[in-house]
Scaffold this motif. Structure first.
Motif, PDB file in Angstrom:
ATOM      1  N   LEU A 178       0.789  -1.156  -0.064  1.00  0.00           N
ATOM      2  CA  LEU A 178       0.048   0.009  -0.171  1.00  0.00           C
ATOM      3  C   LEU A 178       0.633   1.285   0.186  1.00  0.00           C
ATOM      4  O   LEU A 178       0.679   2.299  -0.675  1.00  0.00           O
ATOM      5  CB  LEU A 178      -1.014   0.046   1.099  1.00  0.00           C
ATOM      6  CG  LEU A 178      -2.051  -0.782   1.301  1.00  0.00           C
ATOM      7  CD1 LEU A 178      -2.810  -0.943   2.560  1.00  0.00           C
ATOM      8  CD2 LEU A 178      -3.155  -0.703   0.173  1.00  0.00           C
ATOM      9  N   ASN A 180      -7.851   7.969  -4.307  1.00  0.00           N
ATOM     10  CA  ASN A 180      -7.731   6.835  -4.611  1.00  0.00           C
ATOM     11  C   ASN A 180      -7.261   6.525  -6.204  1.00  0.00           C
ATOM     12  O   ASN A 180      -7.287   5.597  -6.586  1.00  0.00           O
ATOM     13  CB  ASN A 180      -8.982   5.956  -4.290  1.00  0.00           C
ATOM     14  CG  ASN A 180      -9.158   5.995  -3.033  1.00  0.00           C
ATOM     15  OD1 ASN A 180      -8.350   5.483  -2.227  1.00  0.00           O
ATOM     16  ND2 ASN A 180     -10.715   6.259  -2.443  1.00  0.00           N
ATOM     17  N   GLY A 238       4.788   1.412   6.177  1.00  0.00           N
ATOM     18  CA  GLY A 238       3.031   1.017   6.211  1.00  0.00           C
ATOM     19  C   GLY A 238       2.905   1.338   7.688  1.00  0.00           C
ATOM     20  O   GLY A 238       3.432   1.055   8.650  1.00  0.00           O
ATOM     21  N   GLY A 239       1.788   1.958   7.789  1.00  0.00           N
ATOM     22  CA  GLY A 239       1.345   2.295   9.313  1.00  0.00           C
ATOM     23  C   GLY A 239      -0.002   1.435   9.510  1.00  0.00           C
ATOM     24  O   GLY A 239      -0.631   0.846   8.661  1.00  0.00           O
ATOM     25  N   PRO A 240      -0.427   1.503  10.965  1.00  0.00           N
ATOM     26  CA  PRO A 240      -1.790   0.759  11.211  1.00  0.00           C
ATOM     27  C   PRO A 240      -2.957   1.149  10.566  1.00  0.00           C
ATOM     28  O   PRO A 240      -3.854   0.497  10.333  1.00  0.00           O
ATOM     29  CB  PRO A 240      -1.807   0.961  12.655  1.00  0.00           C
ATOM     30  CG  PRO A 240      -0.801   2.289  12.769  1.00  0.00           C
ATOM     31  CD  PRO A 240       0.157   2.337  11.738  1.00  0.00           C
ATOM     32  N   PHE A 241      -2.816   2.570   9.986  1.00  0.00           N
ATOM     33  CA  PHE A 241      -4.219   2.937   9.537  1.00  0.00           C
ATOM     34  C   PHE A 241      -4.293   3.063   8.119  1.00  0.00           C
ATOM     35  O   PHE A 241      -5.047   3.976   7.300  1.00  0.00           O
ATOM     36  CB  PHE A 241      -4.710   4.172  10.184  1.00  0.00           C
ATOM     37  CG  PHE A 241      -4.590   4.131  11.707  1.00  0.00           C
ATOM     38  CD1 PHE A 241      -5.797   3.293  12.246  1.00  0.00           C
ATOM     39  CD2 PHE A 241      -3.745   4.705  12.450  1.00  0.00           C
ATOM     40  CE1 PHE A 241      -5.790   3.155  13.514  1.00  0.00           C
ATOM     41  CE2 PHE A 241      -3.968   4.577  13.667  1.00  0.00           C
ATOM     42  CZ  PHE A 241      -4.810   3.549  14.457  1.00  0.00           C
ATOM     43  N   ASP A 242      -3.166   2.449   7.367  1.00  0.00           N
ATOM     44  CA  ASP A 242      -3.071   2.588   5.936  1.00  0.00           C
ATOM     45  C   ASP A 242      -4.153   1.389   5.500  1.00  0.00           C
ATOM     46  O   ASP A 242      -3.994   0.468   5.848  1.00  0.00           O
ATOM     47  CB  ASP A 242      -1.640   2.294   5.511  1.00  0.00           C
ATOM     48  CG  ASP A 242      -0.907   3.548   5.768  1.00  0.00           C
ATOM     49  OD1 ASP A 242      -1.161   4.479   6.117  1.00  0.00           O
ATOM     50  OD2 ASP A 242       0.541   3.175   5.573  1.00  0.00           O
ATOM     51  N   GLY A 243      -4.886   1.847   4.457  1.00  0.00           N
ATOM     52  CA  GLY A 243      -5.858   1.050   3.672  1.00  0.00           C
ATOM     53  C   GLY A 243      -5.829   1.160   2.435  1.00  0.00           C
ATOM     54  O   GLY A 243      -5.277   2.109   1.869  1.00  0.00           O
ATOM     55  N   GLU A 244      -6.813   0.167   1.928  1.00  0.00           N
ATOM     56  CA  GLU A 244      -6.748   0.276   0.212  1.00  0.00           C
ATOM     57  C   GLU A 244      -7.536   1.616  -0.182  1.00  0.00           C
ATOM     58  O   GLU A 244      -7.018   2.107  -1.094  1.00  0.00           O
ATOM     59  CB  GLU A 244      -7.491  -0.877  -0.150  1.00  0.00           C
ATOM     60  CG  GLU A 244      -7.362  -1.158  -1.709  1.00  0.00           C
ATOM     61  CD  GLU A 244      -7.667  -2.535  -1.978  1.00  0.00           C
ATOM     62  OE1 GLU A 244      -8.482  -3.092  -1.073  1.00  0.00           O
ATOM     63  OE2 GLU A 244      -7.500  -3.145  -2.921  1.00  0.00           O
ATOM     64  N   ARG A 245      -8.390   2.084   0.631  1.00  0.00           N
ATOM     65  CA  ARG A 245      -8.939   3.366   0.428  1.00  0.00           C
ATOM     66  C   ARG A 245      -8.026   4.695   1.132  1.00  0.00           C
ATOM     67  O   ARG A 245      -7.918   4.550   2.548  1.00  0.00           O
ATOM     68  CB  ARG A 245     -10.461   3.384   0.818  1.00  0.00           C
ATOM     69  CG  ARG A 245     -11.192   2.679  -0.062  1.00  0.00           C
ATOM     70  CD  ARG A 245     -12.455   2.048   0.686  1.00  0.00           C
ATOM     71  NE  ARG A 245     -12.903   1.166  -0.006  1.00  0.00           N
ATOM     72  CZ  ARG A 245     -14.007   0.747  -0.870  1.00  0.00           C
ATOM     73  NH1 ARG A 245     -14.686   2.045  -0.726  1.00  0.00           N
ATOM     74  NH2 ARG A 245     -14.354  -0.034  -1.469  1.00  0.00           N
ATOM     75  N   ALA A 246      -7.598   5.535   0.396  1.00  0.00           N
ATOM     76  CA  ALA A 246      -6.978   6.572   1.196  1.00  0.00           C
ATOM     77  C   ALA A 246      -7.907   7.378   1.865  1.00  0.00           C
ATOM     78  O   ALA A 246      -9.142   7.414   1.702  1.00  0.00           O
ATOM     79  CB  ALA A 246      -6.391   7.450  -0.106  1.00  0.00           C
ATOM     80  N   LEU A 247      -7.185   7.836   3.051  1.00  0.00           N
ATOM     81  CA  LEU A 247      -7.870   8.661   4.020  1.00  0.00           C
ATOM     82  C   LEU A 247      -8.144  10.046   3.555  1.00  0.00           C
ATOM     83  O   LEU A 247      -7.121  10.591   3.206  1.00  0.00           O
ATOM     84  CB  LEU A 247      -7.519   8.635   5.422  1.00  0.00           C
ATOM     85  CG  LEU A 247      -7.627   7.190   6.126  1.00  0.00           C
ATOM     86  CD1 LEU A 247      -7.105   7.121   7.520  1.00  0.00           C
ATOM     87  CD2 LEU A 247      -9.000   6.688   6.162  1.00  0.00           C
ATOM     88  N   ASP A 248      -9.009  10.811   4.102  1.00  0.00           N
ATOM     89  CA  ASP A 248      -9.043  12.303   3.979  1.00  0.00           C
ATOM     90  C   ASP A 248      -8.012  12.841   4.944  1.00  0.00           C
ATOM     91  O   ASP A 248      -8.081  12.391   6.086  1.00  0.00           O
ATOM     92  CB  ASP A 248     -10.416  12.676   4.249  1.00  0.00           C
ATOM     93  CG  ASP A 248     -10.492  14.305   4.048  1.00  0.00           C
ATOM     94  OD1 ASP A 248     -10.742  14.791   3.098  1.00  0.00           O
ATOM     95  OD2 ASP A 248     -10.546  14.876   4.987  1.00  0.00           O
TER      96      ASP A 248
END
Lengths: 584, 328
Positions: free
Chosen positions: A428, A463, B32-42
């Protein structure tokens, strides 16, 4: 002798510990695959979380299990203004929280304020940004991360105790779908405020209000028991307004991560539904009546890094896209009837005509691809094409696909393509930093509308992750958002997808299918494009209904053992024979 | 005895400190961090999530908050300018913080749910290992050179060579699908424990069988055994009373590492049999970058391994009076 005394002691201890945590078998047990992150509707994003939240809470509407059309939930009825901008919801008066309080319009105002407030850190809050003032409320924050605007600036209003009015920025055809989407489900203000008063320190209330003994819900089930990485035991909620139409008394949601283990539990009858199977077993399972992959709103594709030469050249991207051997991938690797993808938007969105970049036949595509590379300045007599990497997250299935893709690029285009796999979080990070050549990706639609796929690739979108941008594309996506005539709007979206498929910052590979294995006797569970299953509709068929169902299915399937109660398990209000809910 | 314990405890504290410090900084240096996900965060939302878990602080400050015992956030002691609602916290007060991934639980709660399960699984595995290993080892030693001995030794070699998940696969085929006697996965009753316990214990059983055989052979050739036989004691009494005590000494010294291995090595078995134990958290927390849970499990494993070894050393002196703790 001592060791044996010790052994006996250990054994007695083991028996004692084991006997303390035993639950009766649930009416229905399914594999929810991974442990849920939280039970708080506002703060979840995943499918496993959604499965549980759909059991515990209920939004304004629920979706029909077969057609996905909105059906009354907390809202008894609703109306939409002529300009399609104002939605008025009439909350049913017989809806109650599990603490006995009525569900009111104010609960929704409170819940959505909490959902949009950046301090809640709701990852899905952008799903409500179609509401007037909502985006500004979420995004304009002071130095403490709290919103600058008052919530009065957001057009979510309780007109009276049971009337909720929402005004949108522009006509949003999928707004009712969002109202059935679990992040928008209401939570009990009293539940949270009591926890905040009782545990003010260190955000402890954020965990406390969700404990099974404190949690107040309004859905068909409540939490009876919860153990991390084991199960959530759901119990029918007698206070639920539609409890008469709920059949299952107890449901177990298990967290089995290994597909092999999950299949073992299904085959021995200890689970009744598993959401995925081992890819290597798919050809065998395809013959069984209980494994029937169906179209699913998801696309598997490769992102191309358009900021890095030679991939900044759209001719190169097209050459790469044309030569991917999709037929081999869906027939030899995924094997569950996935469709080859030549566009981003999956089929099955009513009224939408997908765009495609497809070439004319395999040989022609190959010739065109080679010609494009030469035109771009690569090939015999020109500069050599640089070595490239196919980037994917560590998984057998992704590796197999990457191998086929790299191999075809080597064979047909003479490109030295290598594989690069990374563990999920590193992968990611690589993707976010545009540190790849081409990178495996996938997108599952949040609602059945092309917009959920297409708005991902606007310039600078969070995204997007390809570095690609096109002003005309951005304009079309914006225009579609304010176009009130549905057919026109879909045409605009089609034009946008056509730009995307001309420029190809992504290489579509295949469209997903569902891979549920479902006990033949389980009723109320239908294939649908979002793989969305509200647990309130589930029941067990009796022998008669099962026989009728089997008589209707094509004869080529192998009949499997029918676990579940032979007399069936129907909702109290059931009058028979086949209780498919009516579609209001 | 007291000096031995004190010295051990001091080393224990030093070891623990090193493990905590090194793993804290290693964990946070991984990409990589704990809150990285497939959807990027605002960005506004990402900032708030990070603030909630103090990830916006400097690393040293995060480290001291983690270790404790002073709480550094806005609820710190009034003396340091906080509101005084929560002056203490951190590992030194046995608070491991909230899990980053399982947001409804603290690390303490997750560990208190899963540790008893892993411990129970480990116990069952050790029971299998001891029961099978010791009896096979004794039988082998007594019938040295016989076909029985040969068969046992071949089985032991197999047990050591085969990974536990292969054994688990065979067990599932035989005892679940061919002979439907036992449940295929899950946790809750004694029936659920037999297969995973066996699969986990099998390699240790094999090793214990070898150790017992060697130990017994050595003891059986010693003078005091000959004397016991000469006194006219029944062979059974000679073996159980006199030979076994000395013959099992190597097994006892192996128990420490074995128990530690069973506890920390159960992750594959836990996955195959869907057991909600610690092993799964050990691996998943690292993959999820669930900093607090990964640290909690690491600290717990350190404590377990260290104390198991200490207990074994103590037990050793009780079985063999020739060994003096002061020498260890």
């Amino acid at each position: 002798m001592a060791p044996f005394v010790l052994l006996a002691g250990l054994f007695v201890g083991a028996l004692y510990l084991a006997s303390s945590a035993r639950l009766d078998e649930a009416d229905f047990t399914f594999n929810n695959a991974t442990e849920v992150a939280t039970l708080d509707p506002a703060r979840v994003t995943g499918v496993p979380e959604g499965n549980i939240i759909k059991a515990l809470f209920e939004g304004l509407v629920v979706k029909h299990p077969k057609t996905l059309a909105p059906m009354p939930g907390m809202a008894e009825s609703w109306s939409v203004s002529e300009d399609l901008l104002t939605y008025t919801f009439y909350i049913r008066k017989n809806a109650k929280w599990t603490d006995g309080e009525p569900v009111t319009a104010d609960d929704f105002v409170y819940s959505w304020e909490r959902f949009l407030n950046p301090a809640t850190a709701a990852e899905y809050s952008y799903q409500l940004w179609y509401v007037v003032g909502a985006e500004q409320y979420s995004k304009n924050v002071n130095e403490n991360g709290a919103p600058k605007n008052s919530f009065d600036s957001v057009a979510i209003k309780a007109k009276n105790k049971y009337t909720l009015e929402v005004k949108l920025n522009s006509p949003t055809p999928f707004f009712m779908d969002l109202m059935a989407f679990y992040p928008m489900f209401p939570v009990s203000r009293k539940n949270i405020e009591e926890a905040q008063a009782k545990w003010p320190n260190n955000n402890e209330w954020e965990m406390q209000w969700l404990r099974p003994e404190n949690l107040v819900t309004n859905g068909p089930f409540t939490v009876e028991y919860r153990r991390v990485n084991d199960r959530i035991r759901l119990k029918k909620n007698p206070m639920y307004w539609d409890a008469d139409n709920v059949a299952m008394n107890t449901i177990d949601a298990l967290t089995i991560e290994q597909a092999g283990t999950a299949l073992n539990t299904y085959l021995t009858g200890s689970t009744h539904m598993i959401p995925s199977v081992l890819p290597s077993l798919i050809p065998t399972l395809m013959e069984r009546e209980d494994f029937e992959p169906a179209a699913y709103l998801g696309t598997y594709f490769y992102r191309v890094n358009t900021t890095k030469p030679p991939f900044d050249d759209k001719r190169v991207r097209r050459a790469l896209a044309l030569t991917v051997n999709r037929k081999d991938i869906v027939e030899k690797i995924t094997k569950a009837g996935q469709l080859q993808a030549f566009g981003l938007v999956p089929p099955g969105m009513s009224g939408y005509v997908p765009a495609s970049f497809q070439g004319a036949g395999e040989a022609a595509a190959k010739a065109e691809a080679n010609a494009l590379l030469i035109e771009a300045g690569y090939g015999p007599g020109q500069k050599p094409f640089p070595t490239m990497e196919v980037h994917y997250n560590t998984s057998e299935a992704h590796r197999d696909i990457a191998e086929v893709v790299a191999q075809t690029w080597r064979d047909t285009l003479g490109i030295d393509a290598r594989l690069q796999n990374q563990e999920w979080k590193v992968y990611l990070d690589t993707q976010n930093n545009l540190d790849f050549d081409v990178s495996r990706s996938a997108w599952i639609g949040d609602y059945p509308d092309p917009n959920t796929f297409l708005d991902m690739f606007v310039t600078g979108g969070e995204n997007n992750k390809t570095g690609w941008g096109n002003p005309e594309y951005d304009r079309l996506i914006r225009e579609s958002a304010s176009e009130p005539v549905p057919a026109k709007r879909l045409q605009i979206l089609h034009d946008a997808e056509a730009i995307l498929m001309d420029e190809l910052p992504i290489i579509p590979i295949y469209f997903y299918v569902t891979q549920n294995m479902v006990a033949p006797r389980l009723g109320g569970f239908y294939d649908n494009i979002q793989d969305e299953h509200f647990p309130k509709f589930l029941y067990w068929m009796n022998d008669e209904e099962l026989a009728a169902k089997r008589a209707a299915q094509p004869g080529v399937w192998t009949i499997v053992k029918d676990v579940g109660p032979s007399e069936g398990l129907y909702a109290p209000s059931w009058t028979g024979p086949v209780p498919i809910p009516s579609n209001n | 005895m007291l000096r031995f314990l004190l010295r051990r405890l001091m080393w224990f504290a030093i070891t623990l400190f090193c493990v905590v410090t090194i793993s804290f900084f290693m964990m946070r240096s991984v990409r990589g961090g704990p809150f990285d996900g497939e959807r990027a965060l605002d960005p506004a939302i990402e900032r708030n999530i990070k603030a909630r878990y103090h990830l916006d602080w400097s690393l040293p400050k995060q480290y001291f908050q983690y270790i404790g015992p002073l709480n550094l956030d806005e609820h710190r002691a009034e003396l340091f300018g906080g509101d005084g609602a929560k002056p203490f916290g951190g590992v030194l007060t046995l608070e491991f913080g909230p899990s980053f991934k399982y947001k409804d639980f603290t690390v303490d709660q997750i560990i208190s749910q899963s540790l008893p399960i892993s411990a129970l699984l480990g116990m069952v595995a050790m029971m299998w290992a001891l029961a099978l290993g010791v009896s096979a080892g004794i039988a082998s030693a007594l019938k040295r050179g016989s076909r029985l001995d040969l068969a046992m030794r071949i089985a032991a070699t197999g047990g050591i060579a085969l990974p536990n998940f292969v054994i688990a696969g065979f067990l599932i085929i035989f005892f679940v699908f061919m002979l439907p006697l036992l449940p295929v996965a899950g946790w809750g009753s004694v029936k659920h424990m037999l297969l995973p316990g066996f699969a986990l214990g099998a390699p240790y059983a094999a090793y214990i069988a070898r150790l017992t055989r060697t130990g017994m052979l050595e003891v059986l050739s010693q003078d005091h055994i000959r004397t016991a036989h000469a006194k006219g004691l029944a062979p059974k009494t000679v073996i159980m009373r006199h030979a076994l005590k000395g013959g099992l000494l190597p097994v006892v010294s192996y128990l420490g590492p074995a128990i530690a291995g069973v506890l920390t090595g159960s992750l594959v078995i836990e996955k195959i049999f869907k057991i909600p134990g610690l092993g799964t958290h050990f691996i998943n927390s690292a993959l999820n970058r669930d900093y607090t849970l990964a640290m909690g499990v690491t600290i717990l494993f350190t404590v377990l391994i260290y104390s198991m070894n200490m207990i074994v050393d103590l037990a050793y002196t009780m079985l063999d009076p020739r060994i003096d703790l002061e020498d260890m």
